[in-house]
Design a protein around this motif. Structure first.
Motif, PDB file in Angstrom:
ATOM      1  N   VAL A  21       0.857  -1.182   0.000  1.00 24.11           N
ATOM      2  CA  VAL A  21       0.000   0.000   0.000  1.00 24.11           C
ATOM      3  C   VAL A  21       0.889   1.225   0.000  1.00 24.11           C
ATOM      4  CG1 VAL A  21      -1.959  -1.028   1.129  1.00 24.11           C
ATOM      5  CG2 VAL A  21      -0.081  -0.105   2.490  1.00 24.11           C
ATOM      6  N   ARG A  22       0.288   2.391  -0.158  1.00 26.26           N
ATOM      7  CA  ARG A  22       1.052   3.637  -0.056  1.00 26.26           C
ATOM      8  C   ARG A  22       1.539   3.799   1.367  1.00 26.26           C
ATOM      9  NH1 ARG A  22      -2.247   8.357  -1.311  1.00 26.26           N
ATOM     10  NH2 ARG A  22      -0.390   9.523  -0.779  1.00 26.26           N
ATOM     11  N   ARG A  23       2.793   4.197   1.498  1.00 24.65           N
ATOM     12  CA  ARG A  23       3.380   4.221   2.837  1.00 24.65           C
ATOM     13  C   ARG A  23       3.164   5.542   3.570  1.00 24.65           C
ATOM     14  NH1 ARG A  23       7.676   0.090   2.485  1.00 24.65           N
ATOM     15  NH2 ARG A  23       6.522  -1.579   1.498  1.00 24.65           N
ATOM     16  N   GLU A  24       2.067   6.199   3.306  1.00 28.07           N
ATOM     17  CA  GLU A  24       1.767   7.424   4.039  1.00 28.07           C
ATOM     18  C   GLU A  24       0.817   7.086   5.182  1.00 28.07           C
ATOM     19  OE1 GLU A  24       2.264  10.851   3.015  1.00 28.07           O
ATOM     20  OE2 GLU A  24       3.663  10.292   1.428  1.00 28.07           O
ATOM     21  N   VAL A  25       0.882   7.882   6.245  1.00 29.41           N
ATOM     22  CA  VAL A  25       0.044   7.572   7.403  1.00 29.41           C
ATOM     23  C   VAL A  25      -1.422   7.905   7.140  1.00 29.41           C
ATOM     24  CG1 VAL A  25      -0.397   8.243   9.782  1.00 29.41           C
ATOM     25  CG2 VAL A  25       1.908   7.770   9.053  1.00 29.41           C
ATOM     26  N   GLU A  26      -1.687   8.989   6.393  1.00 30.04           N
ATOM     27  CA  GLU A  26      -3.046   9.445   6.085  1.00 30.04           C
ATOM     28  C   GLU A  26      -3.901   9.602   7.336  1.00 30.04           C
ATOM     29  OE1 GLU A  26      -4.938   7.174   3.083  1.00 30.04           O
ATOM     30  OE2 GLU A  26      -3.140   7.022   1.864  1.00 30.04           O
ATOM     31  N   PRO A  27      -3.555  10.581   8.162  1.00 31.11           N
ATOM     32  CA  PRO A  27      -4.314  10.745   9.404  1.00 31.11           C
ATOM     33  C   PRO A  27      -5.636  11.473   9.176  1.00 31.11           C
ATOM     34  CG  PRO A  27      -2.608  12.387   9.282  1.00 31.11           C
ATOM     35  CD  PRO A  27      -2.504  11.574   8.023  1.00 31.11           C
ATOM     36  N   PHE A  28      -6.596  11.244  10.063  1.00 31.05           N
ATOM     37  CA  PHE A  28      -7.820  12.044  10.078  1.00 31.05           C
ATOM     38  C   PHE A  28      -7.526  13.399  10.700  1.00 31.05           C
ATOM     39  CE2 PHE A  28      -9.817   7.770  10.321  1.00 31.05           C
ATOM     40  CZ  PHE A  28     -10.385   7.826   9.079  1.00 31.05           C
ATOM     41  N   VAL A  29      -6.626  13.397  11.676  1.00 34.17           N
ATOM     42  CA  VAL A  29      -6.234  14.616  12.372  1.00 34.17           C
ATOM     43  C   VAL A  29      -4.818  14.943  11.921  1.00 34.17           C
ATOM     44  CG1 VAL A  29      -5.932  15.681  14.608  1.00 34.17           C
ATOM     45  CG2 VAL A  29      -7.615  13.896  14.327  1.00 34.17           C
ATOM     46  N   GLY A  30      -4.566  16.204  11.544  1.00 36.28           N
ATOM     47  CA  GLY A  30      -3.272  16.569  10.987  1.00 36.28           C
ATOM     48  C   GLY A  30      -2.130  16.388  11.962  1.00 36.28           C
ATOM     49  N   MET A  31      -0.899  16.421  11.424  1.00 36.68           N
ATOM     50  CA  MET A  31       0.290  16.193  12.254  1.00 36.68           C
ATOM     51  C   MET A  31       0.423  17.259  13.346  1.00 36.68           C
ATOM     52  SD  MET A  31       1.388  13.619  10.798  1.00 36.68           S
ATOM     53  CE  MET A  31       1.057  12.802   9.273  1.00 36.68           C
ATOM     54  N   LEU A  32       0.192  18.516  12.960  1.00 38.25           N
ATOM     55  CA  LEU A  32       0.339  19.600  13.940  1.00 38.25           C
ATOM     56  C   LEU A  32      -0.633  19.424  15.088  1.00 38.25           C
ATOM     57  CD1 LEU A  32       0.811  22.840  11.880  1.00 38.25           C
ATOM     58  CD2 LEU A  32       2.452  21.565  13.228  1.00 38.25           C
ATOM     59  N   THR A  33      -1.913  19.212  14.718  1.00 38.38           N
ATOM     60  CA  THR A  33      -2.931  19.034  15.750  1.00 38.38           C
ATOM     61  C   THR A  33      -2.610  17.799  16.591  1.00 38.38           C
ATOM     62  OG1 THR A  33      -4.330  19.657  13.914  1.00 38.38           O
ATOM     63  CG2 THR A  33      -5.399  19.321  16.013  1.00 38.38           C
ATOM     64  N   SER A  34      -2.099  16.747  15.937  1.00 41.11           N
ATOM     65  CA  SER A  34      -1.767  15.534  16.689  1.00 41.11           C
ATOM     66  C   SER A  34      -0.734  15.836  17.764  1.00 41.11           C
ATOM     67  CB  SER A  34      -1.207  14.460  15.754  1.00 41.11           C
ATOM     68  OG  SER A  34      -2.157  14.069  14.823  1.00 41.11           O
ATOM     69  N   ILE A  35       0.322  16.584  17.377  1.00 37.72           N
ATOM     70  CA  ILE A  35       1.370  16.882  18.361  1.00 37.72           C
ATOM     71  C   ILE A  35       0.796  17.725  19.497  1.00 37.72           C
ATOM     72  CG2 ILE A  35       3.550  18.086  18.714  1.00 37.72           C
ATOM     73  CD1 ILE A  35       4.399  17.286  15.998  1.00 37.72           C
ATOM     74  N   LEU A  36      -0.041  18.705  19.131  1.00 34.13           N
ATOM     75  CA  LEU A  36      -0.618  19.555  20.177  1.00 34.13           C
ATOM     76  C   LEU A  36      -1.494  18.723  21.114  1.00 34.13           C
ATOM     77  CD1 LEU A  36      -1.486  22.788  18.192  1.00 34.13           C
ATOM     78  CD2 LEU A  36       0.390  22.376  19.761  1.00 34.13           C
ATOM     79  N   ILE A  37      -2.290  17.808  20.533  1.00 32.37           N
ATOM     80  CA  ILE A  37      -3.125  16.946  21.378  1.00 32.37           C
ATOM     81  C   ILE A  37      -2.235  16.065  22.262  1.00 32.37           C
ATOM     82  CG2 ILE A  37      -4.722  14.987  21.294  1.00 32.37           C
ATOM     83  CD1 ILE A  37      -6.071  16.315  18.952  1.00 32.37           C
ATOM     84  N   GLY A  38      -1.108  15.617  21.682  1.00 28.01           N
ATOM     85  CA  GLY A  38      -0.167  14.824  22.477  1.00 28.01           C
ATOM     86  C   GLY A  38       0.324  15.601  23.687  1.00 28.01           C
ATOM     87  N   ILE A  39       0.651  16.894  23.469  1.00 23.05           N
ATOM     88  CA  ILE A  39       1.127  17.735  24.582  1.00 23.05           C
ATOM     89  C   ILE A  39       0.036  17.877  25.639  1.00 23.05           C
ATOM     90  CG2 ILE A  39       1.800  20.075  25.193  1.00 23.05           C
ATOM     91  CD1 ILE A  39       4.001  18.703  23.913  1.00 23.05           C
ATOM     92  N   VAL A  40      -1.208  18.096  25.166  1.00 24.36           N
ATOM     93  CA  VAL A  40      -2.317  18.230  26.115  1.00 24.36           C
ATOM     94  C   VAL A  40      -2.485  16.936  26.899  1.00 24.36           C
ATOM     95  CG1 VAL A  40      -4.795  18.547  26.308  1.00 24.36           C
ATOM     96  CG2 VAL A  40      -3.496  19.982  24.764  1.00 24.36           C
TER      97      VAL A  40
END
Lengths: 290, 214
Positions: free
Chosen positions: B80-99
């Motif tokens: 398959v294509r080796r991209e993660v294809e998130p529903f939530v973008g990378m930036l938002t993901s990192i911010l949610i991770g911090i929260v």
């Protein structure tokens, strides 16, 4: 007394840092490169020239470089070097430190907008966009340091550094990213490029010439020195002024190595880098808050 | 190597995982995290008895070597294509991770252990890994990413378990390791079959698998 010696060092040696960076990049590329003192020659040449002003510009355009240089010299007076306190130091000066850079950027940006060139407006918009992301990183890092050392002035913070803890490493990496972003170095912006659509900082100063451009170049060199002094202070505390100077040159070499081994990020990826650095700084802050 | 350093590196690998866009690098990051977790029992301040060494070696081999290898193989077979294809973008993901990180530190202070563990960081780091793993599961499209999220969650539980390993018996820890091993093994096979059947491994399209309604 020693504090003023630092200011003298900075005023004299700051352009040398850019020479070291360029020399390192030349070494990686297998070129001979510019002389180490090239920026001094450039400055001397530019100062002897006259400036040309477009008829669309107003006094804002002429004030930009002078105000920028004044702001960065003021920031230089706040940041301590080699363990000796800065000439000016008071509780909360780290906020002033951050916003002096904000002031410098503001004047560069409105001077760029004043030319009425849409091209410079584009650069200004990018510069402001990335600065808006770099500033929280700087503040989070400084907040972590302030909390850890219980001091609200840069002199107090850098006088109480204990770099063996993991927190300091996190802050140091975050500050390195801020340094690269603020000085328009490679992962964020390419200082050499004149490929119009990709450059950020260079495009804003295209219309400046003569002494104005000399002020801008010198101000940029001082900015690199000031942020470098902060980073060196975090990584390598101590009163040894010679060691700190060597560390500044080593930092310039590190920047050169980063620029030689990394490609410039796509514009869309730059916010990811800055938010990543912000994550490191936030982690450091959480670790010292517990 | 002290305990806090290892725990902070675990948190950093989690944040890296939230921000990386390539499946291959995500799998390698989980592998690095597995190796760090293998190190954890040795630096957690327990007596270095044979069972602690066994736990460390078992954790490092299974989490750090076997899982990445099996997932890489599943990824290769699935083609398959080796991209993660998130529903939530990378930036938002990192911010949610911090929260999530902040929330777990807040929560960790309200959940004191009956017996003090090796480090105050242990409970918050375990909680944050569980939260971030959960977030990875719900926010990513590819089945491989969801397996990774499951692994990160399990790693969080493992961090907690290692902190109190004197209390729990070795048998329980090894049993959990074995369970997870089987789970990842089965998931690898399932990923392969999903991609062979449907030509992709996007789990959000599984919701279309329902009875036909006129």
């Amino acid at each position: 007394m020693m504090a003023f010696v630092h200011i003298l060092f900075a005023l004299v040696l700051a352009p040398l840092l850019l020479g070291v960076i360029n020399r390192t990049k030349a070494l990686f590329a297998g070129r001979n490169g510019q002389p180490l003192l090239q920026l001094y020659y450039d400055l001397a040449k530019l100062l002897r020239k006259g400036a040309v002003y477009s008829r669309t510009t107003s006094w804002v355009f002429r004030a930009g470089p002078i105000a920028g240089l004044a702001a960065v010299v003021a920031a230089l007076a706040i940041v301590p070097f080699a363990g000796t306190g800065a000439p000016v130091s008071f509780a909360g000066d780290l906020v002033l430190f951050a916003y002096l850079f904000g002031l410098m950027r503001f004047f560069t940006v409105i001077a760029a907008l004043d030319t009425g060139s849409s091209f410079e407006g584009m650069g200004a918009s990018r510069e402001v966009q990335f600065a808006a992301l770099a500033e929280p990183v700087l503040f989070l890092a400084l907040a972590a340091l302030a909390r850890r050392t219980g001091s609200l002035s840069l002199s107090g913070i850098l006088g109480a550094v204990t770099p063996s803890e993991p927190v300091w490493a996190l802050v140091a990496v975050a500050l390195l990213v801020v340094l690269l972003a603020e000085n328009a170095r490679i992962p964020v912006d390419d200082p050499n490029t004149h490929l119009e659509l990709t450059m950020i900082h260079e495009v804003m100063v295209l219309d400046h010439g003569g002494p104005d451009f000399a002020f801008i170049l010198y101000g940029a060199a001082l900015k690199l020195w000031v942020l470098g002094a902060l980073l060196v202070g975090v990584v390598l505390p101590g009163e040894n002024i010679l060691l700190s100077l060597v560390a500044m040159l080593a930092l310039a070499v590190v920047v050169g190595v980063i620029e030689s081994t990394m490609a410039r990020l796509r514009l869309l990826r730059v916010p990811q880098l800055l938010v990543g650095a912000g994550a490191l700084a936030a982690l450091a802050l959480i670790l010292v808050m517990r | 190597m002290n305990l806090e350093l290892v725990l902070i590196l675990v948190v950093l690998t989690n944040l890296k995982l939230l921000g990386s866009s390539r499946l291959g690098s995500s799998i390698r990051t989980v592998g690095v995290q597995g190796l760090l977790l293998g190190l954890l029992p040795l630096v957690a301040g327990h007596d270095l008895t044979a069972r602690v060494w066994l736990l460390a070696a078992g954790g490092a081999v299974i989490k750090g070597v076997m899982f990445p290898w099996m997932l890489m193989r599943a990824l290769r077979d699935a083609e398959v294509r080796r991209e993660v294809e998130p529903f939530v973008g990378m930036l938002t993901s990192i911010l949610i991770g911090i929260v999530a990180l902040g929330a777990s530190f807040w929560l960790g202070h309200r959940l004191p252990l009956p017996r003090p563990a090796g480090s105050l960081l242990l409970v918050p780091v375990a909680l944050s890994a569980i939260l971030m793993g959960l977030f990875l599961i719900v926010s990513r499209r590819k089945a491989v990413s969801q397996v990774l999220g499951f692994l990160v969650m399990e790693n969080g539980i493992y961090v907690f378990g290692v902190g109190v390993v004197q209390e729990t018996s070795l048998l329980v820890e090894l049993g959990v390791l074995l369970d997870v091993f089987v789970a990842v093994f089965v998931m690898g096979i399932i990923i392969f079959h999903i991609s062979r059947e449907f030509d992709h491994i996007d789990t959000d399209r599984l919701s279309m698998l329902r009875d036909w309604k006129p």
